[in-house]
Design a protein around this motif. Structure first.
Motif, mmCIF file in Angstrom:
data_model
loop_
_atom_site.group_PDB
_atom_site.id
_atom_site.type_symbol
_atom_site.label_atom_id
_atom_site.label_comp_id
_atom_site.label_asym_id
_atom_site.label_seq_id
_atom_site.Cartn_x
_atom_site.Cartn_y
_atom_site.Cartn_z
ATOM 1 N N SER A 185 -3.191 51.117 51.600
ATOM 2 C CA SER A 185 -4.458 51.720 52.016
ATOM 3 C C SER A 185 -4.660 51.618 53.520
ATOM 4 N N PHE A 186 -4.050 50.623 54.160
ATOM 5 C CA PHE A 186 -4.228 50.424 55.589
ATOM 6 C C PHE A 186 -3.194 51.196 56.420
ATOM 7 N N SER A 187 -2.269 51.890 55.751
ATOM 8 C CA SER A 187 -1.260 52.689 56.460
ATOM 9 C C SER A 187 -0.917 53.894 55.591
ATOM 10 N N SER A 188 -1.808 54.881 55.586
ATOM 11 C CA SER A 188 -1.722 55.988 54.637
ATOM 12 C C SER A 188 -0.525 56.899 54.874
ATOM 13 N N ARG A 189 0.123 56.822 56.019
ATOM 14 C CA ARG A 189 1.301 57.654 56.279
ATOM 15 C C ARG A 189 2.602 56.945 55.927
ATOM 16 N N THR A 190 2.524 55.709 55.486
ATOM 17 C CA THR A 190 3.722 54.919 55.196
ATOM 18 C C THR A 190 3.941 54.815 53.695
ATOM 19 N N LEU A 191 5.134 55.134 53.263
ATOM 20 C CA LEU A 191 5.540 54.983 51.868
ATOM 21 C C LEU A 191 6.555 53.857 51.778
ATOM 22 N N ILE A 192 6.378 52.978 50.804
ATOM 23 C CA ILE A 192 7.320 51.880 50.569
ATOM 24 C C ILE A 192 7.979 52.128 49.216
ATOM 25 N N SER A 193 9.298 52.099 49.198
ATOM 26 C CA SER A 193 10.040 52.387 47.971
ATOM 27 C C SER A 193 11.064 51.298 47.709
ATOM 28 N N GLY A 194 11.346 51.093 46.440
ATOM 29 C CA GLY A 194 12.353 50.114 46.034
ATOM 30 C C GLY A 194 12.915 50.483 44.676
ATOM 31 N N GLY A 195 14.053 49.924 44.369
ATOM 32 C CA GLY A 195 14.688 50.205 43.080
ATOM 33 C C GLY A 195 15.895 49.331 42.862
ATOM 34 N N GLY A 196 17.086 49.940 42.881
ATOM 35 C CA GLY A 196 18.317 49.199 42.658
ATOM 36 C C GLY A 196 19.022 48.792 43.922
ATOM 37 N N ASP A 197 18.591 49.312 45.080
ATOM 38 C CA ASP A 197 19.192 48.914 46.351
ATOM 39 C C ASP A 197 18.738 47.511 46.737
ATOM 40 N N SER A 198 19.476 46.892 47.625
ATOM 41 C CA SER A 198 19.160 45.531 48.060
ATOM 42 C C SER A 198 18.026 45.490 49.076
#
Length: 529
Positions: free
Chosen positions: A202-215
């Motif tokens: 909510s404090f950085s609406s242009r930033t997307l954080i993604s994760g999954g199987g990568d380290s």
């Protein structure tokens, strides 16, 4: 007597909702009193299997649930009244509300359909009409928003409701307009494995954080698709991964046949011709077809004697005060992890241990974290009865202080959740399968390693292999994945140089459009060949 662990918790100021297996409980947030429970409802209202997906509307008045029965159920939270039950075309993978009145459902065939909160007469009478762009019929007349050519793992709507961000099992993250999902704003390309969690702080609406199987966790400017930063997290998380997946071994002589594992020491061979007939007939999910087991010793045999660490990010969230921090959990890990969201070159990954595998967590606005635990799991991987483990609490609460989480006196709601549990049999717990993602998301362990090695080949080598003159034993499947990854790499480089994302769809007579003309099929091969 065994009991159901909690798989999802929705906290509100007055009423809180918790999911446990096939059951829903509504509790008074302040006192912990159980107000309503499906454990006391009629059997036709209870799902025949566990609830896999659940979402709460922004107003907090409506709950949407679905599971292996492929039914989208809408509930009124105040009295836990079942408002509607609609049949879904395929098994759901994720559910969320949009615009307070719509329900979005992603499924295993890569489509997202939109349903009205209250079914209209038009929706119920539409029957099994098939959208020209969808991959399968929809018995409840849902509106197709967009489609991927791979299993959708998760999605989210931006705060302004104008964009929908979707992720799939084939490493893709796509930003599309909403509800005009056919209009693509950008791609966030760079993951080498499946993407299983997305978050926009909510404090950085242009930033997307993604994760999954990568380290690593990846930070993006999602409007442009530009990668901002990689955060290495695997080295900090690996010591806390307590649940491991059976190690799957596969020979690659018959690469044109799909072999899927199941709980046992053998695999199932999927007949390619029969699978196509299944899809065209729309008799159910392709993965649900009945197939005979492979004789022992044949290619594709799966061994469960060995296990290995499979890394799957489950949930990503954020804390604003006093310093912005990113909090995340990993499937089968016994700790919650976080790091400060700043511009430092190396983020320090910190953790809060809970000593039992974490199923899910919920963050309150004041920074308190509610953690749902697989508390009855024994050290041997089975289940123990209530009270036999060292710590039998299914829910733990920590409060955020200056720089970490600290334990405090549990609130009445936490005490009630740890005492008012629902009984379950060993068979119920086996069907629940809390760690299904460890087997479902990775495609082929050995194939991923081999494809990564092949990715170092040059363009000339790929052309040689494609012409059939290769001597390296590269299969058609491996070659397809290699060419696909190289195409993504070239596209990412072009985007980094400021090139526009102008794609032209394939001709209607292309082989790629055989399955129904998917709206996201691009000439570049973005369908995860």
């Amino acid at each position: 007597m065994s009991r159901y662990p909690y798989t999802r918790l929705f906290l509100q100021s007055e009423h809180s909702i918790v999911i446990a297996g096939p059951h829903i409980q509504v509790l008074d947030t302040n006192t912990g009193d159980v107000l309503h429970s499906t454990g006391k409802c009629e059997e036709d209202q209870i799902a025949p299997g566990p609830i896999r997906c659940a979402a709460l509307s922004d107003c907090g008045k409506y709950l949407a649930t679905s599971g292996d029965d492929k039914k989208l159920k809408t509930w009124q939270v105040d009295d836990l009244k079942l408002l509607s039950s609609r049949v879904l075309p395929k098994k759901p993978t994720y559910i969320n509300f949009a615009n307070h009145k719509d329900i979005l459902v992603a499924d295993k065939f890569g489509d997202i359909f939109r349903y009205q909160l209250h079914p209209s007469s038009n929706e119920s009478s539409s029957g099994c009409e098939r959208d020209a762009l969808s991959s399968h019929e929809n018995p409840s007349g849902g509106e197709l928003i967009l489609g991927h050519a791979s299993l959708l793992t998760t999605f989210l709507l931006t705060a302004d409701g104008q964009y929908i961000v979707t992720a799939d099992r084939d490493e893709h993250i796509r930003v599309s307009w909403y509800p005009q999902g056919y209009t693509i704003e950008s791609y966030c390309l760079g993951h080498q494995k499946y993407v299983s969690a997305l978050h926009i702080p909510s404090f950085s609406s242009r930033t997307l954080i993604s994760g999954g199987g990568d380290s690593v966790l990846k930070l993006w400017d999602w409007m442009s698709g530009k990668l901002l930063r990689n955060i290495d997290v695997f080295s900090a998380v690996e010591p806390f991964i307590a649940v491991k997946a059976p190690k799957k071994k596969r020979e690659w002589k018959n690469e044109d046949e799909d072999i899927e594992p199941f709980e046992g020491k053998r695999g199932r061979r999927k007949n390619k011709g029969k699978r196509k007939e299944k899809r065209s007939g729309n008799d159910g999910d392709a993965e649900e077809s009945q197939n005979s087991a492979i004789p022992e010793g044949q290619p594709g045999e799966v061994s469960t004697e060995e296990s290995e660490v499979v890394f799957v990010v489950h949930r990503i969230a954020s804390i604003l005060s006093p310093v912005p921090r990113i909090v995340f959990s990993v499937v089968g890990a016994t700790a919650i992890f976080w790091f400060p969201m700043n511009d430092d070159s190396e983020a320090c990954i910190q953790h809060e241990p809970f000593y039992k595998p974490i199923i899910d967590f919920t963050l309150e606005d004041n920074g308190s974290i509610w953690v749902l635990l697989d508390a009855d799991r024994s050290s041997q991987g089975g289940w123990s009865s209530k009270g036999e483990s060292d710590d039998s609490n299914l829910v733990e609460v920590r409060r955020w202080t200056l720089d970490n989480f600290t334990a405090s006196d549990p609130p009445p709601l936490a005490l009630a959740l740890n005492s008012c549990t629902l009984p379950a049999t060993q068979a119920d717990l086996k069907v629940l399968d809390l760690y299904l993602d460890l087997l479902a998301l990775p495609k082929h362990f050995e194939a991923e390693d081999r494809t990564q090695d092949l990715s170092e080949m040059g363009v000339d080598d790929v052309a040689t292999a494609d012409s059939g003159s290769n001597d390296g034993g590269i299969t058609k499947r491996e070659l397809g994945r290699l060419k696909h990854k190289q195409a993504l790499r070239r596209l990412q480089e072009e985007v980094g140089r400021g090139a526009s994302l102008d794609f032209e769809p394939l001709p209607t007579d292309s082989k790629r459009v055989k399955s129904g003309g998917r709206g996201d099929t691009l000439a570049l091969g973005m369908d995860g060949a």
